[in-house]
Design a protein around this motif. Structure first.
Motif, PDB file in Angstrom:
ATOM      1  N   ASP A   1       0.847  -1.194   0.000  1.00  0.00           N
ATOM      2  CA  ASP A   1       0.000   0.000   0.000  1.00  0.00           C
ATOM      3  C   ASP A   1       0.884   1.245   0.000  1.00  0.00           C
ATOM      4  O   ASP A   1       1.341   1.700   1.042  1.00  0.00           O
ATOM      5  N   ILE A   2       1.105   1.815  -1.198  1.00  0.00           N
ATOM      6  CA  ILE A   2       1.958   2.997  -1.285  1.00  0.00           C
ATOM      7  C   ILE A   2       1.247   4.227  -0.744  1.00  0.00           C
ATOM      8  O   ILE A   2       1.896   5.200  -0.338  1.00  0.00           O
ATOM      9  N   MET A   3      -0.088   4.234  -0.726  1.00  0.00           N
ATOM     10  CA  MET A   3      -0.822   5.359  -0.157  1.00  0.00           C
ATOM     11  C   MET A   3      -0.509   5.487   1.335  1.00  0.00           C
ATOM     12  O   MET A   3      -0.461   6.590   1.884  1.00  0.00           O
ATOM     13  N   ALA A   4      -0.321   4.350   1.989  1.00  0.00           N
ATOM     14  CA  ALA A   4       0.032   4.332   3.409  1.00  0.00           C
ATOM     15  C   ALA A   4       1.542   4.310   3.624  1.00  0.00           C
ATOM     16  O   ALA A   4       2.015   4.102   4.743  1.00  0.00           O
TER      17      ALA A   4
ATOM     18  N   GLU B   1       3.727   2.121   2.794  1.00  0.00           N
ATOM     19  CA  GLU B   1       4.335   0.836   3.179  1.00  0.00           C
ATOM     20  C   GLU B   1       5.645   0.598   2.453  1.00  0.00           C
ATOM     21  O   GLU B   1       6.522  -0.106   2.963  1.00  0.00           O
ATOM     22  N   ASN B   2       5.768   1.178   1.258  1.00  0.00           N
ATOM     23  CA  ASN B   2       7.008   1.017   0.496  1.00  0.00           C
ATOM     24  C   ASN B   2       8.154   1.852   1.060  1.00  0.00           C
ATOM     25  O   ASN B   2       9.294   1.725   0.606  1.00  0.00           O
ATOM     26  N   ARG B   3       7.882   2.674   2.048  1.00  0.00           N
ATOM     27  CA  ARG B   3       8.921   3.480   2.692  1.00  0.00           C
ATOM     28  C   ARG B   3       9.347   2.899   4.037  1.00  0.00           C
ATOM     29  O   ARG B   3      10.223   3.460   4.702  1.00  0.00           O
ATOM     30  N   ARG B   4       8.729   1.801   4.438  1.00  0.00           N
ATOM     31  CA  ARG B   4       9.082   1.191   5.716  1.00  0.00           C
ATOM     32  C   ARG B   4      10.445   0.509   5.619  1.00  0.00           C
ATOM     33  O   ARG B   4      10.813  -0.010   4.561  1.00  0.00           O
ATOM     34  N   PRO B   5      11.206   0.491   6.704  1.00  0.00           N
ATOM     35  CA  PRO B   5      12.568  -0.067   6.673  1.00  0.00           C
ATOM     36  C   PRO B   5      12.625  -1.494   6.141  1.00  0.00           C
ATOM     37  O   PRO B   5      13.550  -1.833   5.390  1.00  0.00           O
ATOM     38  N   GLU B   6      11.651  -2.338   6.528  1.00  0.00           N
ATOM     39  CA  GLU B   6      11.696  -3.737   6.095  1.00  0.00           C
ATOM     40  C   GLU B   6      11.528  -3.876   4.583  1.00  0.00           C
ATOM     41  O   GLU B   6      12.084  -4.793   3.971  1.00  0.00           O
ATOM     42  N   PHE B   7      10.777  -2.942   3.959  1.00  0.00           N
ATOM     43  CA  PHE B   7      10.649  -2.995   2.502  1.00  0.00           C
ATOM     44  C   PHE B   7      11.874  -2.385   1.834  1.00  0.00           C
ATOM     45  O   PHE B   7      12.331  -2.866   0.795  1.00  0.00           O
TER      46      PHE B   7
ATOM     47  N   PHE C   1       2.909  14.711 -13.140  1.00  0.00           N
ATOM     48  CA  PHE C   1       1.891  14.303 -12.171  1.00  0.00           C
ATOM     49  C   PHE C   1       2.360  14.564 -10.740  1.00  0.00           C
ATOM     50  O   PHE C   1       1.621  15.106  -9.906  1.00  0.00           O
ATOM     51  N   ARG C   2       3.588  14.197 -10.437  1.00  0.00           N
ATOM     52  CA  ARG C   2       4.091  14.378  -9.071  1.00  0.00           C
ATOM     53  C   ARG C   2       4.198  15.850  -8.683  1.00  0.00           C
ATOM     54  O   ARG C   2       4.101  16.192  -7.510  1.00  0.00           O
ATOM     55  N   GLY C   3       4.374  16.702  -9.676  1.00  0.00           N
ATOM     56  CA  GLY C   3       4.449  18.129  -9.398  1.00  0.00           C
ATOM     57  C   GLY C   3       3.103  18.814  -9.353  1.00  0.00           C
ATOM     58  O   GLY C   3       3.026  20.003  -9.004  1.00  0.00           O
ATOM     59  N   ALA C   4       2.040  18.082  -9.667  1.00  0.00           N
ATOM     60  CA  ALA C   4       0.698  18.681  -9.712  1.00  0.00           C
ATOM     61  C   ALA C   4      -0.278  17.843  -8.885  1.00  0.00           C
ATOM     62  O   ALA C   4      -0.302  17.941  -7.668  1.00  0.00           O
ATOM     63  N   GLU C   5      -1.061  16.995  -9.533  1.00  0.00           N
ATOM     64  CA  GLU C   5      -2.079  16.213  -8.822  1.00  0.00           C
ATOM     65  C   GLU C   5      -1.484  15.333  -7.727  1.00  0.00           C
ATOM     66  O   GLU C   5      -2.104  15.118  -6.685  1.00  0.00           O
ATOM     67  N   GLY C   6      -0.295  14.815  -7.966  1.00  0.00           N
ATOM     68  CA  GLY C   6       0.312  13.908  -6.998  1.00  0.00           C
ATOM     69  C   GLY C   6       1.157  14.588  -5.940  1.00  0.00           C
ATOM     70  O   GLY C   6       1.732  13.916  -5.075  1.00  0.00           O
ATOM     71  N   LEU C   7       1.228  15.923  -5.965  1.00  0.00           N
ATOM     72  CA  LEU C   7       2.122  16.637  -5.051  1.00  0.00           C
ATOM     73  C   LEU C   7       1.832  16.369  -3.573  1.00  0.00           C
ATOM     74  O   LEU C   7       2.774  16.147  -2.801  1.00  0.00           O
ATOM     75  N   PRO C   8       0.572  16.373  -3.136  1.00  0.00           N
ATOM     76  CA  PRO C   8       0.334  16.127  -1.710  1.00  0.00           C
ATOM     77  C   PRO C   8       0.884  14.785  -1.227  1.00  0.00           C
ATOM     78  O   PRO C   8       1.315  14.673  -0.075  1.00  0.00           O
ATOM     79  N   MET C   9       0.904  13.793  -2.089  1.00  0.00           N
ATOM     80  CA  MET C   9       1.400  12.471  -1.705  1.00  0.00           C
ATOM     81  C   MET C   9       2.912  12.382  -1.800  1.00  0.00           C
ATOM     82  O   MET C   9       3.568  11.781  -0.938  1.00  0.00           O
ATOM     83  N   PHE C  10       3.491  13.012  -2.811  1.00  0.00           N
ATOM     84  CA  PHE C  10       4.905  12.773  -3.105  1.00  0.00           C
ATOM     85  C   PHE C  10       5.869  13.837  -2.580  1.00  0.00           C
ATOM     86  O   PHE C  10       7.073  13.584  -2.514  1.00  0.00           O
ATOM     87  N   GLU C  11       5.383  15.016  -2.196  1.00  0.00           N
ATOM     88  CA  GLU C  11       6.316  16.093  -1.855  1.00  0.00           C
ATOM     89  C   GLU C  11       7.182  15.766  -0.645  1.00  0.00           C
ATOM     90  O   GLU C  11       8.290  16.304  -0.523  1.00  0.00           O
TER      91      GLU C  11
END
Length: 215
Positions: free
Chosen positions: A31-34, A36-42, A111-121
């Motif tokens: 779950d990248i929204m949560a 999970e891909n940033r957790r140490p074990e991953f 996308f990351r600089g616009a619609e996806g900014l809140p998630m990716f910034e």
């Protein structure tokens, strides 16, 4: 082997590849929204937190959708979607490279600089001031790819390939994030409809389908 998959166009590339080839791989949803891909074990498996990720039986981890598909095509699928000859494989890789550079890179950065900014910034370097220009660059890239496709059935001509899967995954992604395909690109519009009619297009649309079991 185990495939760690998630939402997004890159994970869809691998799911569509699996659907096209009929290969069965155990799957686990991340779950990248949560984050999970940033957790140490991953991140032990994928230091940059990228998905999809293919973990081999010996523990080796392969990240990036193109690398995963190429590995599977060379080891399990008998060059089904790269090409039967060295020349066909070279052409497929050429087209994949063109699509990646002209479409995928600017589209995702836009996308990351616009619609996806809140998630990716808070996770990545984002360029909100350049988002509009990056989207223009992606649109330009699609127009260039429209010339390559021409009136042919598939991107590589009469042979459906990994290039079609990558392009389709990102054309569909663009339609969902404010970067729709220009209807004036009639070659790509017709091509898109042909790909959408393939069973693999529907099979890869829901990345949470078949979690924990072979496809």
């Amino acid at each position: 082997m185990k495939l760690y998959q998630s939402l997004g166009p890159n994970p869809r590339v691998v799911l569509m590849y699996l659907a096209e080839t009929g290969l069965s791989v155990e799957r686990e949803f991340v779950d990248i929204m949560a984050a999970e891909n940033r957790r140490p074990e991953f991140c032990v498996k994928s230091p940059l937190g990228h998905t999809p990720l293919l973990e081999l039986d010996d523990g080796l981890c392969i990240v990036e959708s193109i690398a995963i598909c190429e590995y599977l095509d060379e080891t399990a699928a008998g060059h089904k979607l790269l090409g039967a000859t060295a020349e066909e494989r070279a052409r497929t890789r050429m087209l994949v490279r063109i699509i990646d550079q002209l479409v995928v890179v600017p589209m995702t950065a836009g996308f990351r600089g616009a619609e996806g900014l809140p998630m990716f910034e808070s996770r990545l370097l984002c360029l909100p001031g350049a988002a509009a220009d990056l989207k223009r660059l992606a649109a330009y890239g699609l127009a260039e790819v429209d010339k390559i496709v021409g009136a042919g059935q598939w991107v590589a001509g009469d042979r459906f390939s990994l290039a079609d899967i990558i392009l389709y995954s990102f054309v569909e992604f663009g339609a969902m994030v404010g970067q729709p395909l220009d209807p004036a690109l009639t070659n790509l519009a017709a091509w898109r409809d042909r790909v959408a009619a393939r069973p693999s297009a529907a099979a890869s649309a829901n990345p949470q389908l078949g979690i924990g079991e072979p496809a």
